[in-house]
Design a protein around this motif. Sequence first.
Motif, short mmCIF file in Angstrom:
data_model
loop_
_atom_site.label_atom_id
_atom_site.label_comp_id
_atom_site.label_asym_id
_atom_site.label_seq_id
_atom_site.Cartn_x
_atom_site.Cartn_y
_atom_site.Cartn_z
N ASN A 284 85.98 50.26 1.48
CA ASN A 284 86.95 49.19 1.47
C ASN A 284 88.21 49.63 0.77
O ASN A 284 88.22 50.59 0.00
CB ASN A 284 86.36 47.93 0.82
CG ASN A 284 85.81 48.23 -0.55
OD1 ASN A 284 86.55 48.47 -1.49
ND2 ASN A 284 84.48 48.25 -0.67
N GLY A 285 89.27 48.98 1.10
CA GLY A 285 90.54 49.36 0.49
C GLY A 285 91.61 48.34 0.83
O GLY A 285 91.37 47.36 1.54
N GLY A 286 92.79 48.60 0.31
CA GLY A 286 93.88 47.69 0.60
C GLY A 286 95.07 47.97 -0.29
O GLY A 286 95.03 48.83 -1.17
N PHE A 287 96.13 47.26 -0.02
CA PHE A 287 97.30 47.39 -0.88
C PHE A 287 98.05 46.07 -0.96
O PHE A 287 97.83 45.16 -0.16
CB PHE A 287 98.24 48.49 -0.35
CG PHE A 287 98.88 48.16 0.98
CD1 PHE A 287 98.34 48.65 2.15
CD2 PHE A 287 100.02 47.36 1.04
CE1 PHE A 287 98.93 48.35 3.38
CE2 PHE A 287 100.61 47.06 2.27
CZ PHE A 287 100.06 47.55 3.44
N ALA A 288 98.87 45.97 -1.98
CA ALA A 288 99.75 44.82 -2.11
C ALA A 288 101.15 45.35 -2.30
O ALA A 288 101.39 46.24 -3.12
CB ALA A 288 99.32 43.97 -3.30
N PHE A 289 102.05 44.86 -1.51
CA PHE A 289 103.44 45.27 -1.63
C PHE A 289 104.30 44.02 -1.63
O PHE A 289 104.34 43.29 -0.64
CB PHE A 289 103.82 46.19 -0.47
CG PHE A 289 105.27 46.60 -0.50
CD1 PHE A 289 105.74 47.40 -1.54
CD2 PHE A 289 106.14 46.17 0.47
CE1 PHE A 289 107.08 47.76 -1.58
CE2 PHE A 289 107.48 46.53 0.44
CZ PHE A 289 107.95 47.33 -0.59
N LYS A 290 104.91 43.76 -2.80
CA LYS A 290 105.63 42.50 -2.97
C LYS A 290 104.71 41.36 -2.54
O LYS A 290 103.60 41.25 -3.01
CB LYS A 290 106.96 42.53 -2.23
CG LYS A 290 107.88 43.57 -2.85
CD LYS A 290 109.29 43.49 -2.32
CE LYS A 290 110.17 44.46 -3.08
NZ LYS A 290 111.50 44.58 -2.49
N GLY A 291 105.12 40.55 -1.62
CA GLY A 291 104.26 39.42 -1.24
C GLY A 291 103.18 39.78 -0.23
O GLY A 291 102.32 38.97 0.09
#
Lengths: 1019, 508
Positions: free
Chosen positions: A872-879
């Motif tokens: 699993n993975g992911g990212f957050a960029f600003k909103g």
Amino acid sequence: MNMKKNPRSVQVIPPSGARDGHKIAAPALVTTMARLKTTILIIVGFMAFPSFMMAQQIYTGQVKDSLTGAPIQSASVTLLSSGKGAISDSAGQFSIQASPGEKLSVSSIGYVGTTVTLASNTNLSIVLHSAAGTLDEVVIIGYGSARRSQVVGSVAQVDGKDIAARPVLSAAQGIQGKVPGVQITASGAPGSQPEVRVRGVGSVLGDANPIFVVDGVITSDITNINNNDIASVQVLKDASAQAIYGSRAGNGVVIITTKSGKSGKMQIHLNTYTGFKTPTSTVKMADARTYAAFTNAARAYDNVDPAFDLDTLSATTNWFDEVTHKGIIQNYDLNISGGSEKVTYYFGGSVFKDQGIIPGEDYTRAAFRINNTYQLAPFLKLGNNLNVSVYNMNNKPTEFDDAYRMAPTVPVRFDDGSYGYTSLLSVANPVAKLDLTHDKGDQLRLQGNVFAELKPVNGLTLRSSYNFDYHNNNQKVYTPVYFIWSGQKNDISSLSQSNNNSFYYIIDNNATYNKTFGLHEINATLGYSSEKNRDKSWSGSIQNVPADPNLWYLDQGDNNADVGSSGAILTRASAYSRLIYTYDRRYIFNGSLRRDGSSSFPTDNQYGTFYSIGGAWVISEEKFMKNQTLFNSLKLRAGYGKVGNDITISNLRILNEISLQSKYYGFGGSNTAAQQAWTFDQIKDAAVSWETTKGTDLGLEFALLKNKLSGDISYYNKLTHAYIPVTVPTTFGDQDKIVYSQAADVRNKGVEFELNWQDHTSKDFSYHLGFNMTFNTNVVDHVDGTLQLKGGSLGNGEIVTYTVPGQPIGSFWVYQTDGIYKSQDEIDNSAHIQGAQPGDFRYVDQNGDDLINDKDRIFAGSYQPKFYYGINGGFAFKGLDFSFDLYGNAGNKIYNGKKAVRFGNDEIEAARVDDMWSTDNPNGTQPRASNAIPKPSTYYVESGNFLRVNNVTLGYTFSNTQKWHIQSLRVFASAENPLIWKKYSGYTPELPGNALSSGIELSIYPVTATYMFGVNVGF
Amino acid sequence: MKKSINILLITASALLFYCSCSKSYLNPTPQNTVQQNDSIYTDPAGAAKFLAACYTNLLQWNESSFSWLGLTSITSDDADKGSDPGDLGGDKDQMDALTYSATTGSVAEGWTGNYNGVSNCNQAILNIGLYTQLDAGLKNRYIAEAKFLRAYYYFNLVRMFGDVPLIDTVLNSENPDDVTKAATRVPEADIYAFIEKDLKEAMSVLPTNDNQAAADVGHATKGAAAGLLAKVSLYEKNYQQAYDLSSGIMQGSYGTYGLVDDYSTIWREIGENSKESLFEVQSKIGVPDAAVQQYTAVQGIRAGSFKRITEAGTVSVSAYSGWGFNVPSQDLDNAYEAGDKRKKATIIHIGDTLFDGVILVSAANPRYNYKAYVSVFDESYDGDGDNTNKNIRLLRMGDIVLINAEAANELGNTATAVSSLNLIRHRAGLGNTTASGQQGLRTAIWKERRVELAMECDRFFDLIRTGQAATVFSALGKTFTTGKNEHFPVPQVEIDATEGVTTQNPGY
């Protein structure tokens, strides 16, 4: 800004500060004029209060995540001197009245708490470190909680929000792929709960699922819980963690803690999503022409006339398409929480609707939860967790089997409107079967507890709780009169109605004592509980009921009324204890002891003792680790214990039961009532008692590189002394010649590991990546006497699994194919099965006795994977946020049962005719066209390897939502199970089933793909 | 406030000490389950339930249905497997081809079904004896009925397997002697002796059918015991006893019996429990379930289309259908003499009009067993095709009269042999037998047995009893190995369950 966030506690003033993430680096009293006015007014108001201490000041501040810099909402800020406190808002802001020199404690779930001493500066910036996976994370361990560093067993924790993010009914499915050592196998059927296996299959018989402990209620079914109401899920994987639930923990324990309110302002959240479901993958079937040619050829080999004229075929019917559609899935969830010092509250209400992919079926669940606590005095707290759920469902038969087998030459309906059929094969028209099935079920379930917590002296807590679970299920099935053809008809209408309900309670009383003496820390738990479950059921059926749905009542029928009712009582009484001793935060000892009595067993064997012993060494707390910066934490743990299970087989307790016979006998013709019959025909093992599992767990837990990389490596080895059906000679007088005895040892051993990486490259960008993997070996170690555990019936007289010592439970047991006979000569000169023709499979005569029989079957693997894994993975960029979640397993086998049960003239898969043997293609690699029932062989054993995308989600969180009078707003799009990579040729490699017959695809409801869109709003 | 806190504190303390740890808490009374205790022996109605379990075993799938048809009929030259070529019914292809082995399911079920029956009879004999308040006459009758049925089950076992374990009491699986008894096969002759003993004891106690109350029809009678012993005697080649008993039955010494005039009614509902019948399995539709499980369904017409002549003309109808197994063979079809009424009463052919006006237009197989046909129009039928009103005629006068003929012929009493044989032929619409001489008559009687009792699960055992099996099967291209195929293999599952103590039959 119109912010209705006024706190209820007089010590706290409205928070202020920037909502804009870009500016939070400078936490200051950045306000609009309007807010400043409000603040001043309130402060003036407070100042006017005569009791107000002049020395106090208003401290304001912001709580932030150390890694991402994001504000932390709902952190609790408490003055240690008075216990008074505040809660941070969605911008992480808080304010509190205090005097310089006082100590302020700040904590939040999932973070390591901190304490700051107030100085003259009234602007505070408080940074909390994420505790996830670290040694300070608070872990619920059953009858209490502990710091992760103190846990000597293997406990995995999944945050509620990770589960709520997925469009699934049950939290059990929500943790799929997230926890090493836990294998989840789900079908796509609406309303179904997946199968959960914690570190392999232990119990051979009965339910091998773990128990679920929902706020103290022990249950096997958690489909009544709204996933949004769940705060966290813990999986207790080894004996040292499980032993506190020892008597029930043989197959693992999953603890579910639901949300509760926190002191502070009211929080309102609205979550909703809607989407549609389709099959994830399908099987390409032969078209009408291919099918007809195959059938004619097969019949020719049997000297039967052709069934089709290839020139006059009508169009192809794709039966799979005819029995599926795009089903709608919807969820609406509202929760409201908050509280004061005295009272906290949480309300959750939700409606979940799943139509599935079969037309006409649906499942709708409404769930309401109220969790409250009442602090009556500093030393006395009362509380309740109550959940009400109701579901309604329209059941339809899983028609994938008929759709697979029905001839493509048959139309859904003939030109005159009547349902299509062919007398060539005995397969029901699947569409007609769906249309003619009227099967409705509903359930009301009340679950929850009330509890009291008394703290008479410092460190001691006495807790008493009454936990209950009631459910009431109804089902009504109406079968109308119909005639499609002689193979699919019903001459007389019938109605059957049934109800079953059960009431379960567990009264639990315990004392916990937590005390630190210098370097010594003690956490002791002592308690006892009594449990009772009472089941009741009745059912009735009658014939000749009118077709109008409003007349589907038993009163309306007039023939063959049949009624029945039954009931059962199960009780348990238990005493349990646990001691955790921690020395200098470095060395931890953990021991549990439990004694249980269960009414499942004969009076003399009712009690069992369960225990665990274990230790942990927190290496990172050692002095020699102080000067290194690589490891943030490092811990070694080891444990051994014994746990049990008492629900494998019902009615073991009664040794001298008289069996009422299923049949009556009709003496005296039709004018005399039939005579009931009974006899003694069941031999019982008088020595039966608890099914036990003993096991060892070793683990290494670590976090390094500023907690960016964390992980866990564990080894386990456990042995279940399992019940098996021991075959006795029929001459003993046992009707089914089976006596249930603890006569087999099943071993599961394996290694599991988990690695997680999380980091942020800037304030605006953070990302995470996780991987977990479990290697498990399952083997029947030893059996007393002879084990004849054949299973996996295909329903055509063939069985395909055999459980023997030295092999995994439910191993496939089949003939080995060895090419194809090219001539009659080859057949005559080899061992062959009766009726073999050129073009048929040659089977290996394993024992060389010139016969092909059961002695020539080989073990061809089992459904249990060699390893399974999650990524699993992911990212957050600003909103913007993005996440993905993959799940796979490898090294297991599947028996393609639906293909292997082919009766004469059934439809074939398109690939069946590829390179098929015929006189024109004498080197063909697939057997000739045939209508013979296939022998169970390695030809139908396929690889079970697969990798599936569990979930992909893309979301966007709006900033500056205040202008819409809301606190937060996120929109997201998500795809559940959109993709699968598999070798298996059937619908799905994920096949729930009991231990002896799993992995055989007969009529599975395949995994479905869900595409959806959703909104999360906070007020 | 203080006061309410005190109340709460007291309540909380009370809760903390609430406990349910009494002994009885862990021993709740078992719900919906009868346990062995003294009270079950006080109501004599309980004795009737123990006895009924001896009978209900006759309704079981493994006793009277698919496996039994496979073992005794599909194996024979009278019947083929039927159904679709690829539909094996588990192992019915092996039964048809005589290629079964010790792991063939039907063989295992034949063993299980009959030993379950034996066990239920042993339980009945033991437990009925414990009913002190049961009328002594009734108690003796019940025990005699259980012995009759135990003899019936053993007769099946000895014909199928030869030497078998002799279980005549309720066994205790913890007792080493009983464990040995359960595993040890005793010689065929001892089994036959035991059957004779049970049947003679039953005969001495059971009432005749004239003295049986209407509500007791279906219970074993003196005539049933005498008839079964006559048949057993034939297998023992005790011709004198077979002759004496069969003559006695024909003369009315054991009750009122006789051949019914119309052969075609024997297996129909109107022929239930007639004077033809010495013992039949009672199969009753409706609620509660008291029917033979799927006996007619497995043999029912497969994939048939039907028409029926009604006042409105000939219309398509839905008639009784099933799986189409155990179908009459071409060989049986050919075995009937011209003019034999029994052919059209035994075999349904495509195109035939049946007794209820149903015309079979088409079906998966060319022939079906008429004796297993159920009329949904003219007989009791409730829509449940699996549980129908078809009684299975286990022993009837047609059989007894031919036993009489055969025994008489073997004893050299030619006149009686011929007259009994002709009784059967006349009913069938045939003339006097033309056979002469002991061997000629013997062959004629055997052939008559075949057509008279066709599809009644008698033929395979008869072929072995009369020593014709090897010749007959060889003519059909099937291998019947002398010294092996006289018996079925002992199921491997039973041998394994005794860890190899139970022995296998030769050749398997």
